[in-house]
Write a protein that holds these residues in place. Structure first.
Motif, PDB file in Angstrom:
ATOM      1  N   GLY A 232      25.854  47.867  31.613  1.00  0.00           N
ATOM      2  CA  GLY A 232      24.709  48.496  32.259  1.00  0.00           C
ATOM      3  C   GLY A 232      24.465  48.013  33.671  1.00  0.00           C
ATOM      4  O   GLY A 232      23.453  48.369  34.290  1.00  0.00           O
ATOM      5  N   ILE A 233      25.377  47.184  34.203  1.00  0.00           N
ATOM      6  CA  ILE A 233      25.238  46.703  35.587  1.00  0.00           C
ATOM      7  C   ILE A 233      25.476  47.849  36.562  1.00  0.00           C
ATOM      8  O   ILE A 233      24.796  47.974  37.579  1.00  0.00           O
ATOM      9  N   LYS A 234      26.450  48.666  36.228  1.00  0.00           N
ATOM     10  CA  LYS A 234      26.803  49.815  37.051  1.00  0.00           C
ATOM     11  C   LYS A 234      26.140  51.059  36.458  1.00  0.00           C
ATOM     12  O   LYS A 234      26.292  51.356  35.275  1.00  0.00           O
TER      13      LYS A 234
ATOM     14  N   PHE B 172      38.451  52.571  44.750  1.00  0.00           N
ATOM     15  CA  PHE B 172      37.781  51.330  44.338  1.00  0.00           C
ATOM     16  C   PHE B 172      36.542  50.997  45.168  1.00  0.00           C
ATOM     17  O   PHE B 172      35.899  49.969  44.930  1.00  0.00           O
ATOM     18  N   ASN B 173      36.246  51.846  46.166  1.00  0.00           N
ATOM     19  CA  ASN B 173      35.104  51.609  47.053  1.00  0.00           C
ATOM     20  C   ASN B 173      35.222  50.282  47.795  1.00  0.00           C
ATOM     21  O   ASN B 173      34.228  49.611  48.059  1.00  0.00           O
TER      22      ASN B 173
ATOM     23  N   ALA C  76      39.447  46.858  34.979  1.00  0.00           N
ATOM     24  CA  ALA C  76      38.823  46.166  33.842  1.00  0.00           C
ATOM     25  C   ALA C  76      37.411  45.696  34.184  1.00  0.00           C
ATOM     26  O   ALA C  76      36.476  45.834  33.374  1.00  0.00           O
ATOM     27  N   LYS C  77      37.257  45.166  35.386  1.00  0.00           N
ATOM     28  CA  LYS C  77      35.940  44.683  35.816  1.00  0.00           C
ATOM     29  C   LYS C  77      34.931  45.826  35.874  1.00  0.00           C
ATOM     30  O   LYS C  77      33.783  45.687  35.428  1.00  0.00           O
ATOM     31  N   ARG C  78      35.365  46.967  36.385  1.00  0.00           N
ATOM     32  CA  ARG C  78      34.464  48.113  36.516  1.00  0.00           C
ATOM     33  C   ARG C  78      34.055  48.672  35.161  1.00  0.00           C
ATOM     34  O   ARG C  78      32.893  49.038  34.940  1.00  0.00           O
ATOM     35  N   ILE C  79      34.999  48.780  34.256  1.00  0.00           N
ATOM     36  CA  ILE C  79      34.681  49.280  32.907  1.00  0.00           C
ATOM     37  C   ILE C  79      33.633  48.392  32.248  1.00  0.00           C
ATOM     38  O   ILE C  79      32.687  48.869  31.615  1.00  0.00           O
ATOM     39  N   GLN C  80      33.794  47.078  32.413  1.00  0.00           N
ATOM     40  CA  GLN C  80      32.838  46.150  31.820  1.00  0.00           C
ATOM     41  C   GLN C  80      31.466  46.288  32.458  1.00  0.00           C
ATOM     42  O   GLN C  80      30.430  46.187  31.773  1.00  0.00           O
TER      43      GLN C  80
ATOM     44  N   ASP D 192      32.820  56.227  43.289  1.00  0.00           N
ATOM     45  CA  ASP D 192      34.210  56.402  43.690  1.00  0.00           C
ATOM     46  C   ASP D 192      35.009  57.077  42.575  1.00  0.00           C
ATOM     47  O   ASP D 192      34.460  57.428  41.523  1.00  0.00           O
ATOM     48  N   ILE D 193      36.301  57.252  42.801  1.00  0.00           N
ATOM     49  CA  ILE D 193      37.172  57.925  41.837  1.00  0.00           C
ATOM     50  C   ILE D 193      37.253  57.155  40.525  1.00  0.00           C
ATOM     51  O   ILE D 193      37.255  57.755  39.440  1.00  0.00           O
ATOM     52  N   LEU D 194      37.293  55.841  40.597  1.00  0.00           N
ATOM     53  CA  LEU D 194      37.355  55.042  39.375  1.00  0.00           C
ATOM     54  C   LEU D 194      36.140  55.289  38.501  1.00  0.00           C
ATOM     55  O   LEU D 194      36.264  55.463  37.279  1.00  0.00           O
ATOM     56  N   ASP D 195      34.957  55.317  39.105  1.00  0.00           N
ATOM     57  CA  ASP D 195      33.742  55.620  38.334  1.00  0.00           C
ATOM     58  C   ASP D 195      33.842  56.987  37.665  1.00  0.00           C
ATOM     59  O   ASP D 195      33.449  57.157  36.498  1.00  0.00           O
TER      60      ASP D 195
END
Length: 525
Positions: free
Chosen positions: A279-281, A198-199, A270-274, A286-289
């Motif tokens: 386009g924020i990320k 999750f960094n 869920a937050k990361r997927i969004q 990290d592994i999740l990405d």
């Protein structure tokens, strides 16, 4: 009426006696006919479940049975499942190397199904397309040598944080250098894997001294609970139709622990997927990405949301226990054998010195330090058995008939403490792993004279990460501080917990900084 009741009672006793005699005869004739490994007499339908329930913890009962029978392979029938337990390296090699293809699957059971969200993960799924898919993802995209190098700086951050946290305990007048080594080791492992996935080190704010906050304590505690109940000899794992009743409470405890873990992890996912959708990320960190951005041949997402959630749980539970347990035991053994601790310290001073902290690039030169880790894995494994293997067809191993569907368990203490293989098996002697001056000590024993990381098709995909974390954890603790037992404790009591293989009491030790002051100053600033 009394005569009728008396007669009924006698008939019941006679029937019970006849059933026992029949079961013994049946077990005897079947054993003779098919040469199934020796084991206790099993009842129809239930097998040895009643004996299992009356003799907790189950792993100690099994090992006691095998010692009494003087056998290195046993068959204990639980429900309809033949559970084959092995303490012989020769037989272990036949199961996991010579006949690996036949014993590469996993059992279908309540605890494995719930933990893996319905067999979506790499380690817990039975053989099949899903297992192949997730195994390929781990090996090539998550735990490959290239990714390991990419995450180097994140691991270093947490190794630095470990030293900073213990140094703060030394400077705190309330603790005066008294450190709970178990907390430090487990939270280091938790911090590392949270940073890689999750960094982030903490889900919450953490403590002012760098220690774990409430969120991290709950998260790591729940991970260890999952590990305790996964393949934990639940009734429902062997008689599935009894799962609804949850007689032993395993299902309730396991689900509660998983809820505690997902409470923190799922919101991050869920937050990361969004963030990627919006386009924020834009950069993988990290592994999740990595898991989110994997694509199939049609450029569609390779993994579903449920697969990502399930695989992250599995990565978490696979990382926190082995390094932390091995290093806590190694420190405890070394405190009782100061000459070993002095030799590790001397090696670190010769290779690294006292003007900088030991780095991963130094680990290949720390042969004795790695030998101490390996000896802890041998003597003090974190779990009594490897994850179960399942035979996909009838087999013969060591002259014994192994029925299709049998669950094969390699005993970690049985292999590592086998006096036939290891001289002075119950003595902590790291030098036994130093073959010569040129041979590099690895934490894996491919000959299965001990079991730290599994081998074969179901071998641990995270051997490199686990070995690095274990060695770095011990090296940083020993290099950074002088260790001693608390003033009122002459020796560490090296007793195992009654319910598992952890130290019965968490290791409490006194730490004192031993490096150049500038090293700690840089960490603090």
């Amino acid at each position: 009426m009394e005569n009728i009741q008396h007669s009924s009672f006698l008939m019941f006793i006679a029937l019970a006696f006849a059933t026992i005699i029949f079961c013994k005869w049946l077990g005897f004739t079947r054993g003779k006919k098919q040469d199934i490994p020796p084991g206790p007499v099993a009842l129809p339908i239930f097998g040895c479940l009643f004996q299992m329930l009356m003799n907790k913890p189950t792993f100690r009962w099994i090992h006691k049975l095998m010692a009494e029978m003087k056998t290195e392979i046993a068959c204990i029938r639980l429900g309809k499942v033949h559970v084959i337990v092995v303490t012989s390296p020769e037989l272990a090699r036949e199961f996991l190397k010579k006949q690996d293809a036949n014993f590469a699957s996993r059992p279908s059971c309540m605890s494995g199904r719930i933990t893996s969200h319905g067999y979506l993960t790499a380690a817990l799924s039975p053989c099949g397309d899903q297992w192949k898919k997730m195994r390929r993802v781990l090996a090539s995209e998550v735990l490959s040598p290239a990714i390991h190098r990419w995450f180097h700086d994140k691991r270093v951050e947490e190794a630095d944080h470990l030293v900073r946290y213990i140094y703060n305990q030394c400077q705190n007048p309330l603790t005066n250098g008294i450190v709970n080594v178990r907390v430090a080791a487990q939270q280091y492992c938790g911090n590392v894997i949270r940073k890689l996935v999750f960094n982030k080190r903490f889900f919450g704010e953490g403590m002012e001294d760098g220690g774990p906050g409430m969120e991290e304590k709950e998260h790591v505690g729940a991970l260890f609970t999952i590990l305790s109940y996964l393949y934990g000899f639940s009734i429902a794992d062997y008689i599935p139709w009894l799962e609804i009743f949850d007689f032993d409470g395993h299902k309730k405890t396991l689900k509660k622990a998983i809820e505690s873990v997902t409470k923190y992890q799922d919101s991050e996912i869920a937050k990361r997927i969004q963030m990627w959708k919006d386009g924020i990320k834009k950069k993988e960190e990290d592994i999740l990405d990595i898991l989110i951005n994997l694509k199939d041949s049609l450029n569609n997402p390779l993994l579903t949301l449920q697969e990502i959630k399930a695989q992250i749980i599995e990565i978490m539970i696979a990382t926190v226990d082995n390094p932390s347990n091995a290093v806590e035991w190694a420190m405890a053994e070394m405190l009782n054998h100061p000459e070993i601790l002095q030799r590790v310290t001397r090696e670190l001073d010769e290779v690294v010195g006292r003007d900088r902290l030991v780095q991963e690039s130094d680990l290949s030169q720390l042969n004795y330090t790695r030998a101490c880790c390996k000896e802890a894995f041998r003597m003090h494994p974190t779990a009594p058995f490897n994850l179960p293997r399942v035979s996909t067809q009838d087999a013969t191993v060591g002259g014994y008939f192994i029925p299709q569907g049998s669950n094969v368990l390699l005993s970690r203490p049985g292999l590592g403490r086998n006096s036939r293989i290891w001289e002075d098996a119950l003595t902590y002697k790291p030098e036994r792993h130093l073959l010569d001056d040129r041979s590099e000590v690895t934490l894996v024993d491919f000959e299965l004279n001990m079991s730290s990381f599994s081998t074969g098709r179901r071998g641990c995909a995270g051997v490199l990460l686990g070995s690095t974390m274990t060695t770095m954890l011990l090296a940083r603790l020993v290099q950074g501080f002088t260790w001693a037992t608390p003033f009122d404790v002459p020796n560490v009591e090296l007793a195992e917990s009654k319910c598992d293989l952890l130290l019965e009491k968490p290791l409490i030790a006194h730490a004192k900084p031993r490096l150049n002051k500038n090293v700690y100053w840089k960490l603090q600033n």
